[in-house]
Motif scaffolding. Structure first.
Motif, PDB file in Angstrom:
ATOM      1  N   TYR A   1       0.838  -1.206   0.000  1.00  0.00           N
ATOM      2  CA  TYR A   1       0.000   0.000   0.000  1.00  0.00           C
ATOM      3  C   TYR A   1       0.869   1.251   0.000  1.00  0.00           C
ATOM      4  O   TYR A   1       0.556   2.232  -0.673  1.00  0.00           O
ATOM      5  CB  TYR A   1      -0.931   0.032   1.210  1.00  0.00           C
ATOM      6  N   TYR A   2       1.935   1.210   0.774  1.00  0.00           N
ATOM      7  CA  TYR A   2       2.849   2.357   0.829  1.00  0.00           C
ATOM      8  C   TYR A   2       3.487   2.604  -0.540  1.00  0.00           C
ATOM      9  O   TYR A   2       3.520   3.742  -1.018  1.00  0.00           O
ATOM     10  CB  TYR A   2       3.925   2.117   1.888  1.00  0.00           C
ATOM     11  N   GLU A   3       3.976   1.558  -1.165  1.00  0.00           N
ATOM     12  CA  GLU A   3       4.621   1.703  -2.469  1.00  0.00           C
ATOM     13  C   GLU A   3       3.644   2.232  -3.516  1.00  0.00           C
ATOM     14  O   GLU A   3       4.020   3.035  -4.371  1.00  0.00           O
ATOM     15  CB  GLU A   3       5.233   0.370  -2.911  1.00  0.00           C
ATOM     16  N   LYS A   4       2.395   1.806  -3.453  1.00  0.00           N
ATOM     17  CA  LYS A   4       1.387   2.309  -4.386  1.00  0.00           C
ATOM     18  C   LYS A   4       1.147   3.798  -4.152  1.00  0.00           C
ATOM     19  O   LYS A   4       1.059   4.583  -5.105  1.00  0.00           O
ATOM     20  CB  LYS A   4       0.090   1.516  -4.244  1.00  0.00           C
TER      21      LYS A   4
ATOM     22  N   ASP B   1       9.576   7.164   9.369  1.00  0.00           N
ATOM     23  CA  ASP B   1      10.440   7.334   8.194  1.00  0.00           C
ATOM     24  C   ASP B   1       9.610   7.475   6.920  1.00  0.00           C
ATOM     25  O   ASP B   1       9.917   8.296   6.059  1.00  0.00           O
ATOM     26  CB  ASP B   1      11.414   6.163   8.068  1.00  0.00           C
ATOM     27  N   ALA B   2       8.566   6.676   6.804  1.00  0.00           N
ATOM     28  CA  ALA B   2       7.677   6.775   5.651  1.00  0.00           C
ATOM     29  C   ALA B   2       7.028   8.156   5.610  1.00  0.00           C
ATOM     30  O   ALA B   2       6.895   8.756   4.542  1.00  0.00           O
ATOM     31  CB  ALA B   2       6.613   5.685   5.715  1.00  0.00           C
ATOM     32  N   GLY B   3       6.655   8.668   6.764  1.00  0.00           N
ATOM     33  CA  GLY B   3       6.055   9.998   6.826  1.00  0.00           C
ATOM     34  C   GLY B   3       6.982  11.069   6.305  1.00  0.00           C
ATOM     35  O   GLY B   3       6.547  12.003   5.618  1.00  0.00           O
TER      36      GLY B   3
ATOM     37  N   ILE C   1      -1.827  13.705   4.714  1.00  0.00           N
ATOM     38  CA  ILE C   1      -0.871  12.605   4.627  1.00  0.00           C
ATOM     39  C   ILE C   1       0.144  12.603   5.766  1.00  0.00           C
ATOM     40  O   ILE C   1       0.291  11.592   6.458  1.00  0.00           O
ATOM     41  CB  ILE C   1      -0.177  12.585   3.252  1.00  0.00           C
ATOM     42  N   VAL C   2       0.840  13.676   5.977  1.00  0.00           N
ATOM     43  CA  VAL C   2       1.920  13.658   6.976  1.00  0.00           C
ATOM     44  C   VAL C   2       1.386  13.599   8.405  1.00  0.00           C
ATOM     45  O   VAL C   2       1.775  12.700   9.166  1.00  0.00           O
ATOM     46  CB  VAL C   2       2.884  14.838   6.772  1.00  0.00           C
ATOM     47  N   PRO C   3       0.499  14.500   8.817  1.00  0.00           N
ATOM     48  CA  PRO C   3       0.078  14.433  10.219  1.00  0.00           C
ATOM     49  C   PRO C   3      -0.677  13.161  10.581  1.00  0.00           C
ATOM     50  O   PRO C   3      -0.494  12.617  11.678  1.00  0.00           O
ATOM     51  CB  PRO C   3      -0.804  15.678  10.406  1.00  0.00           C
ATOM     52  N   VAL C   4      -1.492  12.658   9.674  1.00  0.00           N
ATOM     53  CA  VAL C   4      -2.257  11.451   9.977  1.00  0.00           C
ATOM     54  C   VAL C   4      -1.342  10.227  10.012  1.00  0.00           C
ATOM     55  O   VAL C   4      -1.497   9.356  10.869  1.00  0.00           O
ATOM     56  CB  VAL C   4      -3.430  11.286   8.981  1.00  0.00           C
ATOM     57  N   THR C   5      -0.371  10.177   9.109  1.00  0.00           N
ATOM     58  CA  THR C   5       0.594   9.074   9.136  1.00  0.00           C
ATOM     59  C   THR C   5       1.388   9.096  10.433  1.00  0.00           C
ATOM     60  O   THR C   5       1.547   8.061  11.098  1.00  0.00           O
ATOM     61  CB  THR C   5       1.544   9.155   7.921  1.00  0.00           C
ATOM     62  N   GLN C   6       1.884  10.262  10.815  1.00  0.00           N
ATOM     63  CA  GLN C   6       2.670  10.372  12.051  1.00  0.00           C
ATOM     64  C   GLN C   6       1.824  10.010  13.270  1.00  0.00           C
ATOM     65  O   GLN C   6       2.299   9.342  14.189  1.00  0.00           O
ATOM     66  CB  GLN C   6       3.242  11.785  12.186  1.00  0.00           C
ATOM     67  N   SER C   7       0.578  10.432  13.271  1.00  0.00           N
ATOM     68  CA  SER C   7      -0.318  10.113  14.373  1.00  0.00           C
ATOM     69  C   SER C   7      -0.573   8.610  14.467  1.00  0.00           C
ATOM     70  O   SER C   7      -0.606   8.053  15.568  1.00  0.00           O
ATOM     71  CB  SER C   7      -1.640  10.858  14.186  1.00  0.00           C
TER      72      SER C   7
END
Length: 100
Positions: free
Chosen positions: A29-32, A82-84, A61-67
């Motif tokens: 999912y991340y790669e997609k 790191d992905a964030g 994308i960034v805040p929700v991923t980090q959360s």
């Protein structure tokens, strides 16, 4: 084939739902998501504006991923952080203004 905005929304939804559902970091999912963000950056490189739905996704994308990372133990938590950071760079590429 769905447009870039629809594919962005779908790939973001797949990635974040898996994280929030405690399914762990789903690399596919991340790669997609990364692939679609790169494509969007190319497509929007000379655009005066991006679609509202795309803007809605990009600001989350960034805040929700980090959360979401906070729900995980190491080393998965660090992998998500790191992905964030990589996603942040891709979001910047999507909204960068071409000086030409």
């Amino acid at each position: 084939m769905a447009g870039i905005t629809d594919r962005l929304a779908e790939s973001w939804d797949d990635f974040i739902v898996a994280l929030r559902s405690n399914e762990g970091f789903q690399k596919a999912y991340y790669e997609k998501l990364v692939e679609v963000l790169r494509e969007a950056a190319r497509e929007w490189s000379n655009a005066d504006a991006i679609p509202r739905l795309a803007a809605n996704v990009l600001v989350d994308i960034v805040p929700v991923t980090q959360s979401a990372a906070d729900a995980y133990k190491e080393p998965v938590r660090q992998q998500i952080y790191d992905a964030g950071h990589e996603l942040y760079d891709l979001v910047i590429d999507c909204v960068a203004v071409n000086p030409d």
